[in-house]
Design an enzyme around this catalytic site. Structure first.
Site, PDB file in Angstrom:
ATOM      1  CG  ASP A  53      -2.201   0.706   1.023  1.00 13.67           C
ATOM      2  OD1 ASP A  53      -3.245   0.038   1.024  1.00 13.67           O
ATOM      3  OD2 ASP A  53      -2.201   1.943   0.824  1.00 13.67           O
ATOM      4  CG  PHE A  56      -4.093   8.400  -1.980  1.00 19.85           C
ATOM      5  CD1 PHE A  56      -3.902   9.700  -1.530  1.00 19.85           C
ATOM      6  CD2 PHE A  56      -5.107   8.175  -2.906  1.00 19.85           C
ATOM      7  CE1 PHE A  56      -4.697  10.753  -1.985  1.00 19.85           C
ATOM      8  CE2 PHE A  56      -5.902   9.220  -3.370  1.00 19.85           C
ATOM      9  CZ  PHE A  56      -5.698  10.511  -2.899  1.00 19.85           C
ATOM     10  CB  VAL A  79       0.122  -0.434  -7.841  1.00 15.59           C
ATOM     11  CG1 VAL A  79      -0.068  -1.437  -6.735  1.00 15.59           C
ATOM     12  CG2 VAL A  79      -0.993   0.597  -7.888  1.00 15.59           C
ATOM     13  CG  LEU A  93      -8.784  -5.082  -3.330  1.00 11.96           C
ATOM     14  CD1 LEU A  93      -8.445  -6.413  -3.965  1.00 11.96           C
ATOM     15  CD2 LEU A  93      -9.127  -5.300  -1.862  1.00 11.96           C
ATOM     16  CE  LYS A 111       0.903   9.694 -14.481  1.00 11.77           C
ATOM     17  NZ  LYS A 111       1.920  10.583 -13.877  1.00 11.77           N
ATOM     18  CB  THR A 112      -3.775   4.294  -9.125  1.00 14.57           C
ATOM     19  OG1 THR A 112      -2.920   5.258  -8.533  1.00 14.57           O
ATOM     20  CG2 THR A 112      -4.005   3.157  -8.155  1.00 14.57           C
ATOM     21  CE1 TYR A 165     -12.457   3.652  -8.212  1.00 13.87           C
ATOM     22  CE2 TYR A 165     -14.742   3.593  -8.944  1.00 13.87           C
ATOM     23  CZ  TYR A 165     -13.727   3.088  -8.161  1.00 13.87           C
ATOM     24  OH  TYR A 165     -13.970   2.015  -7.326  1.00 13.87           O
ATOM     25  CE  LYS A 169     -11.018   0.474  -9.566  1.00 10.76           C
ATOM     26  NZ  LYS A 169     -10.325  -0.565  -8.789  1.00 10.76           N
TER      27      LYS A 169
END
Ligand code: NAD
Ligand code: UDP
Length: 334
Positions: A53, A56, A79, A93, A111-112, A165, A169
């Protein structure tokens, strides 16, 4: 907790059997709300868990009780940067889930989701691990089909404030299916619907935590819009069970599969329910509805019932009091 011995040769028969079945599992976003419950459940099953993790939206506090377990490791890592480890399974996750948090730095959110998926899929490919993606009902956007089934392609505004988001996804799902088709990576895609429970961050901004904290402090309950938009809320323990069952399915089953509780109610009804359960003196106030806020959402979970033999067991009347109890304890601590 029943710790397994380091030296298999010295183990009892029972522990030897467990040792053979013990998997090493990476959970990205493991210090967050869902991730911390997942790490706990996997450790309770006798597995070795590495929690990754960048803190954030997650907190060390969520997993501090697991640190005494020698089969639990905590790694600070983002990540969006490559990461190498040898594991059997990866639960991906890592990603802020609350609208206020994922909109705080939308480029980072994309980006995440996207670079995080590339990095974790690359790792899964290299080490031949099975990998599960925490996707979301947000891939359906503001759905025009109700309830939502997995074959619905969705209704997403690609340039709206939720797009970082939703589209992140969606792209992650695309990466997952293509690593599967092109490189035979064993993938699982879970489309998670609104989930709530203990360890949601009190200032997370999502509706259940907001309303409970407001109610416990006798502050105004902020309903956005007319409150007639609907959501369907799943208790965290039910959801974590489903994620683990999904990971255990046959390699031929990749998903996507909807995971959530189909019991749907309006946000206004949720506010009233929380006022009643907390015995709060709060008033309901109406504030503007954020743009692109989906009007209705409810999972069709026929596929999860069929493939996982799963359906939620904990209704809101049971899950909400548990969650209220948690928030009451952390508000008293503060
Ligand atoms: P959360 O915000 O509590 O947890 C996300 C975790 O990911 C946090 O610990 C955060 O610090 C970590 N993280 C964020 N960006 C990271 C990065 N770049 N590198 C490493 N770690 C990073 O949210 P949650 O509710 O626990 O959600 C977990 C996952 O489930 C998310 O991927 C979310 O999209 C998905 N999901 C959740 C829900 C829900 O209702 N809870 C619904 C649909 C999907
Ligand atoms: N919402 C609300 N008041 C709040 C927080 C959220 O009325 O204080 C509404 C929000 O507009 C949305 C619903 O509750 O319609 C669920 O919001 P949340 O942020 O929990 O999740 P999502 O919109 O991603 O489903």
């Amino acid at each position: 907790m029943d710790f397994l011995p380091h030296v298999a040769g010295q183990a009892s028969d029972l522990n030897e059997k467990k040792y053979e079945q013990m998997k090493k599992i990476l959970v990205t976003g493991g210090a967050g709300f869902l991730g911390s419950h997942l790490c706990e459940a996997l450790l309770n099953q006798g597995h070795e868990v590495v929690c990754l993790d960048n803190y954030f939206t997650g907190q060390k506090k969520n997993v501090v009780h697991l640190l005494a377990n020698p089969y639990f490791e905590l790694v600070r890592h983002d990540v969006t940067m490559p990461f190498f480890i040898e594991v059997d399974e990866i639960y991906n996750l890592a990603c802020p889930a609350s609208p206020i948090h994922y909109q705080f730095n939308p480029i980072k959110t994309v980006k995440t989701s996207v670079m995080g998926a590339v990095n974790m899929l690359g790792l899964a490919k290299r080490i031949r691990a099975k990998i599960l993606q925490a996707s979301t009902s947000e891939v359906y956007g503001d759905p025009q089909v109700h309830p939502q089934k997995e074959d619905y392609w969705g209704h997403v505004n690609p340039i709206g404030i939720r797009a970082c988001y939703d589209e992140g996804k969606r792209c992650a799902e695309t990466l997952f299916v293509n690593y599967h088709r092109q490189n035979q990576v064993r993938i699982k895609i879970a489309r998670i619907f609104n989930t709530y429970g203990p360890r949601m961050h009190p200032s997370d901004g999502r509706v259940v935590s907001n309303f409970i904290v407001q109610a416990l402090q006798n502050r105004d309950i902020t309903v956005y819009g007319d409150g007639l938009q609907t959501r369907s809320f799943c208790y965290v323990a039910d959801l974590v069970k489903a994620l683990i069952l999904l990971m255990e399915t046959d390699d031929l089953f990749t998903g996507p599969v909807n995971l959530g509780n189909p019991s749907e109610f309006t946000i206004l009804d949720l506010a009233k329910m929380i006022i009643q359960l907390t015995g709060s003196a709060s008033r309901i106030v109406f504030q503007p509805l954020p743009s692109d806020d989906p009007l209705q959402r409810k999972p069709d979970i026929s596929l999860a019932r069929e493939i996982l033999g799963w359906e939620p067991q904990i209704p809101p009347e049971q899950g909400l009091p548990e969650t209220i109890h948690y928030f009451r304890s952390i508000i008293m601590e503060a």
